[in-house]
Design an enzyme around this catalytic site. Structure first.
Site, short mmCIF file in Angstrom:
data_model
loop_
_atom_site.label_atom_id
_atom_site.label_comp_id
_atom_site.label_asym_id
_atom_site.label_seq_id
_atom_site.Cartn_x
_atom_site.Cartn_y
_atom_site.Cartn_z
N GLU A 1 -0.92 -8.70 5.03
CA GLU A 1 -1.04 -8.68 6.45
C GLU A 1 -2.33 -8.66 7.22
OE1 GLU A 1 -0.65 -6.20 5.17
OE2 GLU A 1 -1.05 -4.44 6.28
N CYS B 1 0.92 -1.10 0.12
CA CYS B 1 0.08 -0.12 0.00
C CYS B 1 0.88 1.28 0.10
CB CYS B 1 -1.09 0.11 1.12
SG CYS B 1 -2.32 0.93 0.95
N HIS C 1 -3.57 -5.74 1.09
CA HIS C 1 -2.94 -5.49 2.65
C HIS C 1 -2.86 -6.99 2.71
CE1 HIS C 1 -2.54 -1.64 4.09
NE2 HIS C 1 -3.59 -1.36 3.34
#
Lengths: 82, 247
Positions: B205, B86, B203
């Protein structure tokens, strides 16, 4: 010396914010406006720079930091000083 | 192998990323402060999401001047693995480690939602645990994710297999509707020509634990671990000795 740098999208890059402003203007009845491009203005105060030095310095700063040359172009002018 | 997560003022996915690398992937992980000059011997640097320097000037434009980023740049030039998520992707573009630039999303909205991305190239250090064409469900959260590059650069990206992820629908079709931010060629993630630097807008994560609704993002971290520990994915023959970064 005071200079003004104007950064805006290259003509080949879509400017959705400018388009939105244009649509708003049309909604308000300003039919004469056919296009809007939005940009950023920077005013730099330079100490001890001659006009000749500014002519080298300002475009360098604009290219390296103020504008992203992949999507943006810039223009600049001296507002005050020699 | 050891991961390092870089923290800038305004990073906000730093701890999520740290948590996933250390607690989920179970690998030693350190935080790297942007003002430091030392990469602490990490094998992979991750630039996390967030709003470094408040997105002032342009997203990622100021972070590239941080002292640590000069080390990160040298690390990448030496072939070190570098992942930008990002805002991290935006920083890599501003740094010039990846080609192109980000424009505001086509609908001028901050987009915070789950999307699907398709693995376009599974022969990278970041995707070797995945299959080509595999569909990953991962969240996005950005205002400036509308990928732009001049036609010549786009051609090179396609020719060299540098487009690693594309936005798609749940069935893997790349459609204008699935391309939520308006990116050219529906590009969601690219790598550099050498293959050691990858940036993506979604994302991973935030999609690495079942509790959070998707574990699809793990494949990227698993791939990095496989590459750096020189292992091969289960059930796949060893790649053999090939050019660097297994193009």
């Amino acid at each position: 010396m005071k200079v003004r740098v104007l950064v805006s999208f290259k003509d080949s890059v879509l400017d959705p914010q400018g388009q939105t402003v244009k649509n708003a203007l049309h909604t308000m009845g300003y039919a004469a406006v056919t296009d809007v491009r939005q940009g950023k203005v920077f005013e730099l105060e330079l100490v001890g720079a001659t006009r000749k030095q500014a002519e080298a310095l300002v475009p360098e700063i604009a290219r390296r930091v103020l504008a992203n040359p992949i999507i943006e172009k810039f223009d600049w002018e001296i507002l005050k000083g020699r | 192998m050891k991961f390092g997560v870089v923290q800038f003022p305004g990073s906000n996915c730093d701890f999520d990323t740290f948590h996933v690398l250390r607690d989920v992937m179970k690998r030693p992980t350190v935080m790297l402060w942007h003002k430091d000059h030392d990469l602490q011997g990490v094998d992979c640097v991750v630039l996390p999401g967030g709003f470094s320097y408040g997105d002032y000037l342009r997203s990622g434009a100021i972070a590239r001047f941080s002292p640590l980023m000069q080390e990160v740049k040298a690390f990448a030039r030496r072939g070190g693995r570098l992942l930008g998520i990002c805002n991290g992707f935006q920083i890599l573009l501003e740094l010039g480690l990846l080609p192109g630039a980000m424009l505001r999303n086509k609908n001028l909205k901050f987009l915070c939602q789950h999307v699907h991305i398709r693995v376009e190239n599974a022969r990278t250090d970041f995707t070797r645990a995945a299959r080509k064409g595999q569909i990953l469900r991962v969240p996005i959260a950005h205002f400036d994710g509308n990928y732009f590059a001049p036609p010549r650069v786009l051609r090179d990206l396609e020719t060299n297999g540098q487009v690693v992820f594309r936005y798609c629908d749940a069935d893997g079709n790349v459609t204008p509707e699935a391309n939520v931010n308006g990116s050219l060629d529906s590009i969601a993630g690219i790598r550099n020509a050498a293959g050691n630097v990858l940036g993506l807008m979604p994302h991973p994560e935030r999609a690495s634990e079942a509790l959070l609704g998707s574990e699809d993002g793990r494949t990227i971290f698993e791939s990095l671990i496989l590459s750096l520990e020189k292992r091969t994915p289960a059930g796949r023959p060893a790649a053999g000795k090939k050019a660097r970064h297994d193009r």
